[in-house]
Design a protein around this motif. Structure first.
Motif, PDB file in Angstrom:
ATOM      1  N   GLU A  64     -33.493 -10.482  30.069  1.00 35.45           N
ATOM      2  CA  GLU A  64     -33.214  -9.663  29.019  1.00 35.45           C
ATOM      3  C   GLU A  64     -33.791  -8.287  28.989  1.00 35.45           C
ATOM      4  O   GLU A  64     -35.024  -8.081  29.401  1.00 35.45           O
ATOM      5  N   ARG A 101     -31.065  -3.494  23.396  1.00 31.43           N
ATOM      6  CA  ARG A 101     -30.705  -4.482  22.638  1.00 31.43           C
ATOM      7  C   ARG A 101     -29.387  -4.837  22.829  1.00 31.43           C
ATOM      8  O   ARG A 101     -28.709  -5.918  22.456  1.00 31.43           O
ATOM      9  N   GLU A 136     -27.159 -10.300  27.316  1.00 26.18           N
ATOM     10  CA  GLU A 136     -28.371 -11.117  27.774  1.00 26.18           C
ATOM     11  C   GLU A 136     -28.050 -11.541  29.099  1.00 26.18           C
ATOM     12  O   GLU A 136     -29.430 -12.007  29.834  1.00 26.18           O
ATOM     13  N   SER A 137     -27.080 -11.861  29.733  1.00 26.16           N
ATOM     14  CA  SER A 137     -27.173 -12.300  31.018  1.00 26.16           C
ATOM     15  C   SER A 137     -25.828 -11.691  31.611  1.00 26.16           C
ATOM     16  O   SER A 137     -24.834 -11.065  31.140  1.00 26.16           O
TER      17      SER A 137
END
Length: 258
Positions: free
Chosen positions: A180, A184, A188-189
């Motif tokens: 991560e 933001r 996430e991957s």
């Protein structure tokens, strides 16, 4: 030197118990190593390696190779001086992919780029723990690049892994695995980081989708990155900063060439 493939009865095969093979490069006998701890691989009977550029293969190497057809993997090439080197992957277009886990000197990097051209480096960003943290810190302070897709300009001196690959003539792809990142809104991957070096400035770091990079190498489909958040362009270039063209395509842009 360890190898995934050796010649057994005229056919390239992976290591398996009881098999006897020869090295595709120097034709010397090789032994099948099929223990319970290390990856199954072939090793020369003698300690002298016919390719001084080769490194011990890790699970990370093997996973990357397995994304591509067997006939593209571990392709031996002979140079003008008679020396042989083995490319991790050579695509149908002739481009070489080198998956680099261990440290590499600037001199060896220059030699490989001259020998394999054109080529792309895929570097293991998980080898040193500090590489990920310094890269994330650099992203927090980096300036946004004026490219069609989201990218940042990372000056030299902020990230250890970016500094180590400075001077590369060909694209460098950083693979940090599924981690991560501090921003933001990044996925996430499934991301890789494409570095393009600008002399005396640093590197333009563009996040791209892992599967689109693999797909591009396999079939030539467009590499997918992330759309820019701010679509407005400045009326004038920022002082002291070269203007960059986008080297990753949008939906209708041409496919990039490595």
């Amino acid at each position: 030197m360890t190898m995934k493939l050796a010649v057994v009865n005229g056919v390239r095969r992976e290591a398996a118990p009881t098999l006897v093979g020869t090295c595709p490069g120097c034709e010397a006998p090789v032994i099948a190593k099929c223990g319970a701890i290390r990856l199954h691989h072939w090793a020369h009977r003698c300690t002298v390696s016919c390719d001084p550029w080769r490194e011990a293969e890790t699970e990370w190497h093997r996973a990357w190779k397995n994304h591509f057809p067997l006939e593209w993997q571990e392709i031996w090439q002979r140079g003008p001086d008679g020396g042989v080197h083995i490319a991790d992957v050579r695509t149908s277009t002739g481009a070489v992919l080198e998956f680099q886990h261990s440290p590499i000197s600037p001199e060896e990097r220059v030699s490989r780029e001259a020998f394999y051209r054109p080529m792309v480096w895929v570097a293991d960003g998980k080898r040193l723990k500090r590489d990920l943290s310094s890269f994330c810190d650099a992203l927090s302070y980096a300036r946004s690049a004026e490219t069609k897709l989201r990218a940042w300009i990372i000056p030299l001196g902020l990230s250890s892994i970016v500094d180590r690959w400075a001077g590369s003539r060909y694209p460098v792809i950083l693979d940090f695995g599924d981690v991560e990142f501090p921003l933001r809104w990044l996925p996430e991957s499934g991301l890789l980081w494409w570095l393009r070096y600008i002399p005396k400035v640093g590197a333009v770091a563009t996040p791209i989708y892992r599967q689109s990079f693999i797909g591009h190498c396999l079939t030539g489909v467009s590499i997918r990155g992330l759309a820019r958040i701010e679509l407005r362009r400045p009326s004038r270039p920022r002082p002291g900063l070269p203007r960059f063209k986008a080297h990753l395509p949008q939906k209708r842009a041409r496919t990039p060439r490595f």
